[in-house]
Design an enzyme around this catalytic site. Structure first.
Site, PDB file in Angstrom:
ATOM      1  N   ARG A   1      21.781 -32.987  10.434  1.00 48.30           N
ATOM      2  CA  ARG A   1      22.358 -33.842  11.469  1.00 48.30           C
ATOM      3  C   ARG A   1      23.854 -33.609  11.665  1.00 48.30           C
ATOM      4  NH1 ARG A   1      24.520 -38.878   9.083  1.00 48.30           N
ATOM      5  NH2 ARG A   1      24.176 -38.744   6.842  1.00 48.30           N
ATOM      6  N   HIS A   2      24.519 -32.980  10.687  1.00 52.26           N
ATOM      7  CA  HIS A   2      25.960 -32.742  10.772  1.00 52.26           C
ATOM      8  C   HIS A   2      26.294 -31.458  11.534  1.00 52.26           C
ATOM      9  CE1 HIS A   2      26.240 -35.991   7.930  1.00 52.26           C
ATOM     10  NE2 HIS A   2      25.445 -35.339   7.111  1.00 52.26           N
TER      11      HIS A   2
ATOM     12  N   GLY B   1      51.248 -32.864   6.166  1.00 51.39           N
ATOM     13  CA  GLY B   1      51.879 -31.774   6.915  1.00 51.39           C
ATOM     14  C   GLY B   1      51.239 -30.428   6.662  1.00 51.39           C
TER      15      GLY B   1
ATOM     16  N   HIS C   1      29.545 -33.344   4.976  1.00 49.20           N
ATOM     17  CA  HIS C   1      29.328 -33.690   6.374  1.00 49.20           C
ATOM     18  C   HIS C   1      30.116 -32.831   7.360  1.00 49.20           C
ATOM     19  CE1 HIS C   1      27.983 -38.074   5.364  1.00 49.20           C
ATOM     20  NE2 HIS C   1      27.356 -37.163   4.637  1.00 49.20           N
ATOM     21  N   ASN C   2      31.300 -32.378   6.962  1.00 51.00           N
ATOM     22  CA  ASN C   2      32.178 -31.654   7.892  1.00 51.00           C
ATOM     23  C   ASN C   2      32.367 -30.193   7.529  1.00 51.00           C
ATOM     24  OD1 ASN C   2      33.770 -34.612   7.347  1.00 51.00           O
ATOM     25  ND2 ASN C   2      32.971 -34.192   9.379  1.00 51.00           N
TER      26      ASN C   2
ATOM     27  N   ARG D   1      27.848 -31.753  15.066  1.00 49.56           N
ATOM     28  CA  ARG D   1      29.229 -32.244  15.081  1.00 49.56           C
ATOM     29  C   ARG D   1      30.216 -31.171  14.642  1.00 49.56           C
ATOM     30  NH1 ARG D   1      26.590 -37.021  12.195  1.00 49.56           N
ATOM     31  NH2 ARG D   1      25.803 -38.216  13.956  1.00 49.56           N
TER      32      ARG D   1
ATOM     33  N   ARG E   1      53.101 -36.581  -4.127  1.00 48.47           N
ATOM     34  CA  ARG E   1      53.765 -37.885  -4.166  1.00 48.47           C
ATOM     35  C   ARG E   1      52.760 -39.030  -4.031  1.00 48.47           C
ATOM     36  NH1 ARG E   1      58.682 -36.047  -0.188  1.00 48.47           N
ATOM     37  NH2 ARG E   1      60.020 -35.157  -1.817  1.00 48.47           N
TER      38      ARG E   1
ATOM     39  N   ASP F   1      54.169 -26.413  -0.905  1.00 48.87           N
ATOM     40  CA  ASP F   1      55.598 -26.312  -0.663  1.00 48.87           C
ATOM     41  C   ASP F   1      56.318 -26.618  -1.971  1.00 48.87           C
ATOM     42  OD1 ASP F   1      55.431 -29.076  -0.959  1.00 48.87           O
ATOM     43  OD2 ASP F   1      56.262 -29.546   1.004  1.00 48.87           O
ATOM     44  N   HIS F   2      57.619 -26.784  -1.918  1.00 56.60           N
ATOM     45  CA  HIS F   2      58.402 -27.033  -3.136  1.00 56.60           C
ATOM     46  C   HIS F   2      58.064 -28.373  -3.780  1.00 56.60           C
ATOM     47  CE1 HIS F   2      60.587 -28.979   0.124  1.00 56.60           C
ATOM     48  NE2 HIS F   2      61.206 -29.739  -0.776  1.00 56.60           N
TER      49      HIS F   2
ATOM     50  N   CYS G   1      51.350 -30.629  -0.654  1.00 63.01           N
ATOM     51  CA  CYS G   1      52.732 -30.908  -0.274  1.00 63.01           C
ATOM     52  C   CYS G   1      53.028 -32.335  -0.729  1.00 63.01           C
ATOM     53  CB  CYS G   1      52.986 -30.686   1.228  1.00 63.01           C
ATOM     54  SG  CYS G   1      52.180 -31.829   2.358  1.00 63.01           S
ATOM     55  N   GLY G   2      54.033 -32.970  -0.194  1.00 62.80           N
ATOM     56  CA  GLY G   2      54.376 -34.312  -0.637  1.00 62.80           C
ATOM     57  C   GLY G   2      53.267 -35.321  -0.415  1.00 62.80           C
ATOM     58  N   THR G   3      52.685 -35.311   0.806  1.00 65.85           N
ATOM     59  CA  THR G   3      51.592 -36.230   1.127  1.00 65.85           C
ATOM     60  C   THR G   3      50.265 -35.516   1.344  1.00 65.85           C
ATOM     61  OG1 THR G   3      52.003 -36.093   3.498  1.00 65.85           O
ATOM     62  CG2 THR G   3      53.152 -37.861   2.264  1.00 65.85           C
ATOM     63  N   GLY G   4      50.307 -34.208   1.560  1.00 66.07           N
ATOM     64  CA  GLY G   4      49.120 -33.442   1.920  1.00 66.07           C
ATOM     65  C   GLY G   4      48.909 -33.388   3.417  1.00 66.07           C
TER      66      GLY G   4
END
Length: 147
Positions: free
Chosen positions: A132-133, A70, A98-99, A136, A109, A8-9, A65-68
Site C-alpha cells: 500500500r506504500h 538543515g 512506509h517511505n 505514495r 544538539r 557538519d562541524h 548536524c545540530g538539529t538534523g
C-alpha cells in the site's frame, strides 16, 4: 551494509561515535566529512552523501548536524533521495517501512549518543514494506521529476 556518513562541524563528535558503532555492527562505512570541529557548512555534506547514495554507491546514508534538519533538507534536494530527520527510533523505523527512506539524519544538539544509536539501529533493521506504500513513494518520485 555499505553506508555513507556525513556531518557538519556541530555533528562531527557524534559522527565519530556513530561511525565506531556502525563498524562494530559489521557495516562498511565511508566518511564524507566534516573531519574536525572547525566551522563548516552542512549543505556540503548533505549533498555529498546524498549524491553517493542516489548514484547507488551505498546502501544508505547517515547525516548529522545540530538539529538534523538543515542537512536532511540539503540531502532531499538530490533526486532519488528520501532523507528523514529523526529524534526517536519509532519514526526512523516507520520511515523505512512506509517511505523507503535511504538516508537517516539527526541532530547532535537534540539526541545523545545512546538515542542516536537506537535511531540508527531501528532504521537499519527496518525494511520497506511496499504494498500500500508503493503508490505514495511513487508519487513522491513524480513530484521531484515534475510529472
Amino acid at each position: 551494509m555499505k553506508l555513507a556518513l556525513g556531518s557538519d562541524h556541530v555533528g562531527w563528535e557524534l559522527k565519530q561515535e556513530i561511525n565506531e558503532y556502525l563498524q562494530s555492527l559489521g557495516h562498511e562505512i565511508v566518511d564524507f566529512g566534516a573531519y574536525s570541529s572547525e566551522r563548516t557548512n552542512y549543505p556540503t555534506y548533505g549533498k555529498k552523501v546524498a549524491e553517493e547514495v542516489a548514484a547507488g554507491h551505498f546502501d544508505g546514508g547517515v547525516l548529522i548536524c545540530g538539529t538534523g534538519v538543515g542537512i536532511s533538507i540539503s540531502a532531499n534536494k538530490v533526486k532519488g533521495i528520501r532523507a528523514v530527520v529523526c529524534s526517536e527510533p519509532y519514526t526512523a523505523k516507520l520511515s523505512k517501512q512506509h517511505n523507503n527512506t535511504n538516508i537517516v539524519a539527526f541532530g547532535s544538539r537534540v539526541v545523545g549518543i545512546d538515542l542516536a544509536k537506537m535511531i540508527v539501529k531501528e532504521w537499519l533493521e527496518a525494511s520497506y514494506e511496499g504494498g500500500r506504500h508503493t503508490k505514495r513513494v511513487q508519487m513522491i518520485s513524480e513530484i521531484e521529476t515534475n510529472e
